[in-house]
Every structure is written in structure tokens, then in C-alpha cells.
Scaffold this active site. Structure first.
Site, PDB file in Angstrom:
ATOM      1  N   GLU A  83       0.823  -1.203   0.000  1.00  0.00           N
ATOM      2  CA  GLU A  83       0.000   0.000   0.000  1.00  0.00           C
ATOM      3  C   GLU A  83       0.861   1.258   0.000  1.00  0.00           C
ATOM      4  O   GLU A  83       0.572   2.219  -0.716  1.00  0.00           O
ATOM      5  CB  GLU A  83      -0.941  -0.001   1.213  1.00  0.00           C
ATOM      6  CG  GLU A  83      -1.991  -1.090   1.197  1.00  0.00           C
ATOM      7  CD  GLU A  83      -3.043  -0.900   0.126  1.00  0.00           C
ATOM      8  OE1 GLU A  83      -3.097   0.192  -0.482  1.00  0.00           O
ATOM      9  OE2 GLU A  83      -3.825  -1.830  -0.120  1.00  0.00           O
ATOM     10  N   ASP A  98      -4.698  -9.441  -8.376  1.00  0.00           N
ATOM     11  CA  ASP A  98      -5.045  -8.585  -9.516  1.00  0.00           C
ATOM     12  C   ASP A  98      -3.877  -7.784 -10.079  1.00  0.00           C
ATOM     13  O   ASP A  98      -3.559  -7.862 -11.269  1.00  0.00           O
ATOM     14  CB  ASP A  98      -6.202  -7.649  -9.145  1.00  0.00           C
ATOM     15  CG  ASP A  98      -5.969  -6.907  -7.831  1.00  0.00           C
ATOM     16  OD1 ASP A  98      -5.020  -7.244  -7.108  1.00  0.00           O
ATOM     17  OD2 ASP A  98      -6.753  -5.992  -7.519  1.00  0.00           O
ATOM     18  N   GLU A 144     -18.677  -5.353  -3.227  1.00  0.00           N
ATOM     19  CA  GLU A 144     -17.330  -5.895  -3.071  1.00  0.00           C
ATOM     20  C   GLU A 144     -17.247  -7.353  -3.507  1.00  0.00           C
ATOM     21  O   GLU A 144     -16.272  -7.773  -4.120  1.00  0.00           O
ATOM     22  CB  GLU A 144     -16.882  -5.771  -1.611  1.00  0.00           C
ATOM     23  CG  GLU A 144     -15.448  -6.175  -1.359  1.00  0.00           C
ATOM     24  CD  GLU A 144     -14.434  -5.215  -1.964  1.00  0.00           C
ATOM     25  OE1 GLU A 144     -13.233  -5.495  -1.885  1.00  0.00           O
ATOM     26  OE2 GLU A 144     -14.850  -4.168  -2.517  1.00  0.00           O
ATOM     27  N   GLU A 160     -12.064   0.737 -10.190  1.00  0.00           N
ATOM     28  CA  GLU A 160     -11.711  -0.194 -11.264  1.00  0.00           C
ATOM     29  C   GLU A 160     -12.724  -0.213 -12.405  1.00  0.00           C
ATOM     30  O   GLU A 160     -12.344  -0.324 -13.580  1.00  0.00           O
ATOM     31  CB  GLU A 160     -11.545  -1.607 -10.692  1.00  0.00           C
ATOM     32  CG  GLU A 160     -10.274  -1.828  -9.905  1.00  0.00           C
ATOM     33  CD  GLU A 160     -10.332  -1.247  -8.503  1.00  0.00           C
ATOM     34  OE1 GLU A 160      -9.266  -1.162  -7.850  1.00  0.00           O
ATOM     35  OE2 GLU A 160     -11.437  -0.873  -8.050  1.00  0.00           O
ATOM     36  N   THR A 190      -1.203   0.998 -10.667  1.00  0.00           N
ATOM     37  CA  THR A 190      -2.458   0.451 -10.157  1.00  0.00           C
ATOM     38  C   THR A 190      -3.181   1.428  -9.244  1.00  0.00           C
ATOM     39  O   THR A 190      -4.341   1.228  -8.913  1.00  0.00           O
ATOM     40  CB  THR A 190      -2.205  -0.877  -9.415  1.00  0.00           C
ATOM     41  OG1 THR A 190      -3.434  -1.583  -9.255  1.00  0.00           O
ATOM     42  CG2 THR A 190      -1.555  -0.636  -8.067  1.00  0.00           C
TER      43      THR A 190
END
EC number: 3.2.1.-
Length: 582
Positions: A142, A282, A375, A396, A479
Site C-alpha cells: 500500500e 489482480d 465488493e 476499477e 495500479t
């Protein structure tokens, strides 16, 4: 074995166009008249997104800055370091005020929106006040994608756009901060396998009895930011550490070329063998193809190409992607997760537009059913997951909508953008910002405005209606939505294609090299206009020169879209899979 170079090049057929929008980019008014959406309507939606961004940003600056993130319902703040890693408040400096995470995340969005004055102000504040010398246990992944990526991207943009730079005020302060943070990451990689710990203390490194469990995304999605840091500073340690981890992770793949979702960094063994394209995995797929574009190494393409074909074979079921056991390929969980919505965007970059559109429309159907994207949704039962019913303002779906519009110029995607904007304003906008949704079945809200709403959600929606930031430029987005320029100095040179020739024909060295749309830098819109009925449906596909499939030499033949094998010219003069050439 290594796939033919045209296949590797074809894989990114739409990437440069989707990101740079340079090959056929025109003024917004001309684009509006071309796609039939209308200039006034486009400007109206653009204005709505601008209002959304500043409603979120201004409330953050008013009620949460310099802390990390805004609590929009109570107009308070939270320091995300504490959420990401159990911040030890007893050992913090008395004047600790957080890392201003939402400001870091907003910098590139401010440039995209054209607000260089506020961008300069943010750069100045961070340059003078931000420090990472704190006793804080943080999540490596993160912090990498949010803080390190945000600082690196903002540094590059500051060099290009900042008015301060013109006055000589900006002297690489953000790059120095990024390098300071990157150095604090390095102890996490000091493991027998080279796979990094998921958690690290910014002041003291890896703590005693630290957990050795991490995710595939956590140790396989560091190469863009750390690689860029090495290229900018000349210090190879960052890229070398990230690449070593990525290579080790790839060596752990199953015989089906699939990777699990969680693993142990000390033993290098999988903990969870069920995997898919969603949470925990992902960005691993995303970063393989984007690293190939950013740095040009065929190694990244070879990994991605094998992984992509395996995903299509073992995870895909029509428009959906279920999870499967990486050892057997047997389905384990039939569920949609909101993070999977990035996949149509990746497929669009590859040129698999038809497949991307198919999945995107299914995500849109779920969005319409609930008003937002939950989610987790159980496909086999057609119901929400009993505990994961939330929607934290994730970007996304908007991201994939942006990519598909860039690739096709189909105004339907602009209408999808309208639906997204309408839902966000109707369900999540509050007086103090934009709040996450705790339960999509009741639309009860949660007091949290994640920083990625500023760095990604608003940015992709804005670019959907105004892509002027991308014109005549070549960017990829991390990302976390931070743009990094594709520069020749970072990119390996592509040598001449070596194509085996038919033994009955002498190859003409002056003959132009045929490859994919990537090597020609052809915009997908031009491809579709000129090749109606012949879309680039596969990451491998290179069509034969002649529609009749006749040929005089192997150079007249392309690559099969399904098998990814090179077609050759037979003695009878027709292209086909006549020789076992790989």
C-alpha cells in the site's frame, strides 16, 4: 519456449493508444462530433467530475489535512498508516500529523485537471514538511503504490509542468522523499527467497516475530514504482529487489502457469492454492504487462503472456472469471469481486476488446442492479456475499470504462460514465465529501473517503470526457492511477524481427518488417475503421498479409490468434500451421 516477437508486440496493440491517445487525437469538439455524443453533453459531464473532485479534495484540505484521509460524515480525519499497520502512537513524535496521503494521491489528478497552482502549492508543502522517520508499521504494497508511486509521478510532473520549476524553486524534493521512502523498504526484501515481508516499520525495519504471510499482489506488484525510482536515481537496488521478488514468485507458478493468492516469504511455499484475477492477485497481472511497456524487457512479456493464456484457459467462464485451484485448474469459487473490474481494462490494452467488452457489460449489469458495484457477489447463487456488501468508492469499473472508450470511441461508454457519476453523487455524496457505502443492499454509509477516490476514481472519470492531458504523450498508469511516462531511455531497443523463411524463397532484406499495431503505434480506432470485421481479438493475433491467405514467403503469414503459433507459407503458396515453429 519464447513466443515469437510479433506476438509479444501484438499483446500491447492498444496500450499506447489507450494511454497516450496520440496517434489520432484531436480536439474535444472534433471527438464529440465523431462519436455522436455531443460536445455540450461532454462538457457538462466533465464539469460534474470536476465538481466531484473538488468537493472531495476541498473537504479533505479543510477538515483532514495534513492527516491521511477524510472522514466525510463527521468531518474528521484518520491516519491511514494506523489502518494499514497498527500505528504505534506511543513512539510517534509529538507533532506527528500523518503523511498527508490524500494530498500525495491528489497531485497527479490536479495536473490532469489543469490546476497547476494547487499542484505547486502541494509540492511545496510536501517538500518542506513530509517525513517518513516515524515508528510506524505499514503495509509495504500500500505504501509503495500510494506514497512512493504518488511521489515519483508528482516529481516527474513537477519537472514537466510546475510553474515553480520555471522559477528554479523545484529541486527534486519529491524525488529525495521517494528515495528516502524506498530505502526504508529495502530491509523487507532481506529474506532467503527475496520475497518481501508484507509489513515493515518505517523507522526500525522488519520487527521481531513479524508475520511471514503475504499476497501475490503484495510481493509481485512493486516493479513499476521501484523500477522507476532506480531509473530516476541511478540506484539499482530498488529495481533489483523488486525484480528478484517477481522472478521468485514466477518460479513458484504451477505446471498450469497459475499463481496462488497467498504465500510464505521465508519458505517460498503457497499458503492458498485457490486463485483468480481478483483480490490478492489482480495487480500482479497488471504490473507484468505494464512493466513490459515501461521498461521494454521481454522477460516481463514472457511471464505475462504465459499467465494471460492460463487465465483465459482456467479462470474464464463466458464473460466471468471464477477462481480455481492452481494445481488442477478446477473451479473453487464462483464469485465476482469489485477488484476484478480492472481486467477489461487490461484486456483492452492487449487488444482483446471483444472479450473486454463482454465482461465490462456484465459488470455494468451488476452495477445497475445495485446502484454501485458490491465488493463480492456470488455468481453461483446470484446473491450478495453475506459479509462483503460494501462499496468503498473503488475506481476499477470507471478505469475499464475509460480504456474501452479510448479503444473504441463508442459513445455507449460515455453513457456508462454518466451512470457511474450519477450513482456516486446520489448515493455517496455528503456535505463533508464522499462516503463509502457499508451495505449496498441498504446504502448505509461508512465514514471514510479513501485516497484512491482522488487519485483514481475521479481521474479516470475526468479522462473519459477530457483526455487532453494524454495527447501527444505516452503514459502508463500505476495500479493507483499515477501516470508514469514511457521514455526511450528506460526502454530496451527492439531488434529487427527474425522470421524463418520458406526454403523455396530467398528473403528480401529490404522487405518491411510486419508486426503488430504496437510497433506501428496505430490507434485502435484507426484499426477498427480500416479493418472492419477483423478486430484484434487476441493478444497473439497478427493477420496474414493477404485476405486470401495466399503467400510467397513466410513473411506474408501472421500468427494464429488461438494457438499463438506462427503461420508459415506452404509450397502450394498458402499460409497455415504447416511447420512446428514456435
Amino acid at each position: 519456449m519464447r513466443s515469437p516477437r510479433p506476438a509479444r508486440l501484438a499483446a500491447v496493440a492498444l496500450l499506447l493508444a489507450a494511454l497516450a491517445a496520440a496517434a489520432t487525437a484531436t480536439a474535444t469538439a472534433a471527438a464529440a462530433s465523431r462519436d455522436g455524443y455531443g460536445r455540450a453533453r461532454r462538457l457538462r459531464m466533465r464539469g460534474k467530475v470536476v465538481e466531484m473532485f473538488y468537493h472531495a479534495y476541498d473537504n479533505y484540505m479543510a477538515y483532514a489535512f495534513p492527516h491521511d484521509e477524510l472522514k466525510p460524515l463527521t468531518k474528521g480525519f484518520t491516519d491511514s498508516l494506523s489502518e494499514l499497520g497498527n500505528l504505534n502512537l506511543e513512539h510517534l513524535p509529538q507533532d506527528y500529523n500523518g503523511s498527508a496521503l490524500s494530498l500525495v494521491e491528489s497531485l497527479s489528478s490536479l495536473v490532469v485537471l489543469g490546476n497547476l497552482t494547487e499542484f505547486d502549492r502541494g509540492v511545496s508543502w510536501l517538500s518542506e514538511n513530509l517525513t517518513f522517520d516515524v515508528d510506524a508499521r505499514v503495509n509495504l504494497f500500500e505504501c509503495n503504490i500510494r506514497l512512493l508511486g504518488g511521489l515519483i509521478s508528482a516529481h516527474i510532473l513537477a519537472k514537466d509542468y510546475s510553474s515553480q520549476n520555471k522559477d528554479g524553486v523545484y529541486q527534486n524534493q519529491l524525488l529525495h522523499l521517494a528515495e528516502n521512502l524506498g530505502r526504508r523498504f529495502l530491509p523487507a526484501f532481506e529474506t532467503p527467497t527475496g520475497l518481501p515481508y508484507a509489513w515493515i516499520n518505517l523507522k526500525y525495519g522488519v520487527m521481531e516475530n513479524e508475520t511471514t504471510e503475504t499476497s501475490t499482489s503484495g510481493c509481485g506488484s512493486l516493479i513499476l514504482e521501484m523500477g522507476a525510482l532506480s531509473r530516476l536515481t541511478g540506484d539499482s537496488r530498488y529495481e533489483a529487489a523488486a525484480l528478484r521478488a517477481l522472478r521468485k514468485l514466477w518460479s513458484m507458478r504451477s505446471s498450469l502457469n497459475l499463481v496462488g493468492s497467498t504465500l510464505d516469504v521465508l519458505s517460498g511455499n503457497w499458503i492458498e492454492y485457490s486463485s483468480g484475477i481478483g483480490a490478492g492477485v489482480d495487480s500482479f497481472y497488471e504490473y507484468l504487462i505494464k512493466a513490459y511497456i515501461l521498461f521494454g524487457s521481454d522477460e516481463y512479456w514472457d511471464m505475462f503472456h504465459s499467465a494471460y493464456l492460463a487465465v483465459q484457459k482456467y479462470f474464464r467462464h463466458g464473460p466471468w472469471y471464477h477462481e480455481a485451484d492452481i494445481r488442477t485448474g478446477e473451479a473453487t469459487h464462483w464469485q465476482l469481486t469489485s477488484l476484478q473490474a480492472f481486467w477489461p481494462g487490461v484486456q483492452t490494452l492487449l487488444g482483446d476488446v471483444a472479450a473486454a467488452n463482454l465482461s465490462h457489460r456484465e459488470f455494468y449489469n451488476v452495477w445497475q442492479r445495485f446502484g454501485v458495484l458490491p465488493e463480492r457477489y456470488l455468481l453461483d447463487y446470484g446473491i450478495l456475499h453475506p459479509t462483503e456488501k460494501y462499496y468503498p468508492l473503488r475506481p476499477e469499473f470507471a478505469e475499464s470504462t475509460f480504456y474501452l472508450y479510448q479503444a473504441t470511441r463508442d459513445p455507449w461508454y460515455l453513457e456508462v460514465g454518466e451512470a457511474i457519476i450519477g450513482s456516486l453523487n446520489y448515493y455517496t455524496k455528503v456535505e463533508g465529501g464522499f462516503a463509502s457505502i457499508r451495505d449496498v443492499s441498504t446504502m448505509n454509509l461508512e465514514d471514510h473517503q479513501h485516497s484512491f477516490f482522488l487519485s483514481e476514481t475521479c481521474k479516470y472519470l475526468f479522462l473519459l470526457y477530457d483526455d487532453s492531458f494524454l495527447r501527444n504523450k505516452n503514459y502508463i498508469f500505476t495500479t493507483e492511477g499515477h501516470p508514469l511516462p514511457v521514455m526511450s531511455t528506460w526502454h530496451e531497443k527492439i531488434p529487427r524481427l527474425d522470421v524463418p523463411t520458406n526454403w523455396t524463397v530467398v528473403k528480401d532484406d529490404n522487405q518491411p518488417i510486419r508486426a503488430s499495431a504496437l510497433s506501428s503505434k496505430v490507434c485502435p480506432e484507426t484499426i477498427f475503421r480500416q479493418n472492419v470485421g477483423s478486430p484484434w481479438e487476441s493478444a497473439c493475433h497478427v493477420p496474414d498479409v493477404f485476405p486470401s491467405h495466399k503467400c510467397r514467403a513466410d513473411d506474408d503469414c501472421g500468427i494464429e490468434s488461438v494457438t499463438c503459433k506462427r503461420r508459415t507459407c506452404s509450397m502450394a503458396g498458402y499460409c497455415g500451421l504447416w511447420l512446428a515453429v514456435y
